[in-house]
Design an enzyme around this catalytic site. Structure first.
Site, short mmCIF file in Angstrom:
data_model
loop_
_atom_site.label_atom_id
_atom_site.label_comp_id
_atom_site.label_asym_id
_atom_site.label_seq_id
_atom_site.Cartn_x
_atom_site.Cartn_y
_atom_site.Cartn_z
N CYS A 140 -69.37 -15.02 47.98
CA CYS A 140 -70.04 -15.07 46.68
C CYS A 140 -71.12 -14.00 46.69
CB CYS A 140 -70.67 -16.46 46.53
SG CYS A 140 -71.70 -16.65 45.08
N THR B 177 -73.47 -13.58 44.44
CA THR B 177 -74.75 -14.11 43.99
C THR B 177 -75.49 -14.76 45.16
OG1 THR B 177 -73.60 -14.56 41.92
CG2 THR B 177 -75.79 -15.51 42.16
N CYS C 242 -68.42 -9.74 41.61
CA CYS C 242 -68.40 -11.21 41.57
C CYS C 242 -66.99 -11.57 41.99
CB CYS C 242 -68.70 -11.73 40.16
SG CYS C 242 -68.30 -13.48 39.94
N THR C 243 -66.88 -12.42 42.99
CA THR C 243 -65.55 -12.67 43.57
C THR C 243 -64.58 -13.29 42.57
OG1 THR C 243 -66.43 -14.70 44.56
CG2 THR C 243 -66.30 -12.75 45.97
N HIS C 244 -65.13 -13.98 41.55
CA HIS C 244 -64.25 -14.53 40.51
C HIS C 244 -63.46 -13.42 39.80
CE1 HIS C 244 -66.59 -18.22 40.94
NE2 HIS C 244 -65.76 -18.83 40.11
N TYR D 168 -73.20 -20.20 39.56
CA TYR D 168 -74.52 -19.93 40.14
C TYR D 168 -75.25 -18.80 39.43
CZ TYR D 168 -73.73 -22.61 44.53
OH TYR D 168 -73.53 -23.58 45.48
N GLY D 169 -74.46 -17.90 38.80
CA GLY D 169 -74.98 -16.59 38.38
C GLY D 169 -76.17 -16.59 37.46
N ASP E 230 -68.06 -20.57 48.26
CA ASP E 230 -68.34 -19.96 46.95
C ASP E 230 -68.75 -21.08 46.00
OD1 ASP E 230 -68.54 -17.99 44.92
OD2 ASP E 230 -66.52 -18.43 44.22
N SER E 231 -69.33 -20.68 44.87
CA SER E 231 -69.66 -21.68 43.85
C SER E 231 -68.37 -22.30 43.29
CB SER E 231 -70.44 -21.01 42.72
OG SER E 231 -69.63 -20.02 42.12
#
Ligand code: DGL
Length: 283
Positions: free
Chosen positions: A70, A72, A206-208, A39-40, A7-8
């Site tokens: 991720c 994105t 978004c995984t965040h 990254y988004g 992931d970012s």
């Protein structure tokens, strides 16, 4: 071998956590590209290049299978890398290598249909009964991947995406809870104004955002189902490994956490989600 999880930043930990539950003995190497997060809002070509670099690092660490945890990267880079880069890279490495994303399992969970299923279009007017809200980065929202792929399969589901430009950065930087709450409330209100009502279900695309899922639950009407992307992804990986014995997930329960950014402990939101401190090593 080990499975790589990319992931970012810290968002992919939500997928990692579900993978540990589903595959407790698998060896997992997590890589956060925190030097380049988020990254988004980046141009697509950069997202492709950064994702390729992250996959290469994980393949070099001995992973044969990399999960893009991720949205994105999965929406913008995955197909390009699978079609244009991976075949040649496999040949140079002389071993089976693959990259899997998280959007296919999420769409399967949201539609209740296998990916291969595409509805027959009859041209009839379809009453949209089920309104699905997708909260995501601007990059994922601009790709329209959720709208396009769900619409192909379920004409009774109407998808509305809400780009949340700063939210992943705020979570990554450990912004105060009150600021996160204000941002989430604002995005839920903006989406519901656009739809004309609240969504029936939602995807935290978004995984965040899964790290602060409680704030989304509080902002949406009580009991609004959230499609659980990490769980859907972990289940899909489990099934993939059963179908592909050439990918050996290892059996020692290895857990390594790497970052291209500043090594060390992660912020309080991550600690709360993780249930304890989590420290990353530099690469
Ligand atoms: N966690 C990622 C996603 O699922 C990326 C967030 C970002 O870097 O902007 O989209």
């Amino acid at each position: 071998m080990a499975i790589g999880v990319f992931d970012s930043g810290v968002g992919g930990l939500t997928v990692h956590r579900a993978m540990v539950d589903r595959l407790p003995t698998a060896d997992l190497i997590y890589l956060a590209d925190q030097a380049n997060a988020p990254y988004g809002g980046r141009p697509g070509e950069q997202i492709v290049d950064l994702t390729r670099a992250g996959c290469e690092r994980l393949f070099d660490q001995g992973c044969d299978l990399v999960i893009l945890a991720c949205n994105t990267a999965s929406a913008i880079a995955l197909r390009r890398l699978q079609q244009t880069w991976l075949p040649g890279y496999r040949k140079t490495k002389g071993r089976a290598l693959n990259i899997l994303g998280i959007i296919v399992p999420t769409i399967e969970a949201a539609t209740g249909l296998p990916w291969e299923h595409e509805a027959e279009r009859r041209g009839d007017k379809v009453e949209h009964l089920d309104v699905l809200g997708v909260f995501s980065t601007p990059g994922t929202a601009a790709s329209r991947v959720y709208e396009i792929e769900i619409d192909k399969r379920r004409q009774d589901v109407a998808v509305f995406s809400e780009p949340c430009p700063n939210l992943a950065r705020m979570i990554e930087e450990g912004a105060p809870e009150a600021d996160l709450k204000a941002a989430v409330d604002g995005h839920v209100t903006a989406l519901s104004k656009r739809i004309g009502r609240m969504p029936d279900r939602a995807i935290l695309g978004c995984t965040h955002y899964e790290i602060i899922a409680g704030l989304f639950r509080a902002a949406l009407p009580p009991g609004t189902p959230l499609i659980h992307q990490p769980g859907a992804t972990a289940d899909a990986i489990g099934r993939y490994l059963e179908r592909h014995p050439e990918y050996d997930p290892g059996a020692s329960g290895l857990r390594r956490f790497l970052t291209t950014g500043k090594p060390g402990p992660q912020n309080g939101h991550v600690t709360t989600f993780w249930g304890g401190p989590l420290s990353f090593d530099g690469v």
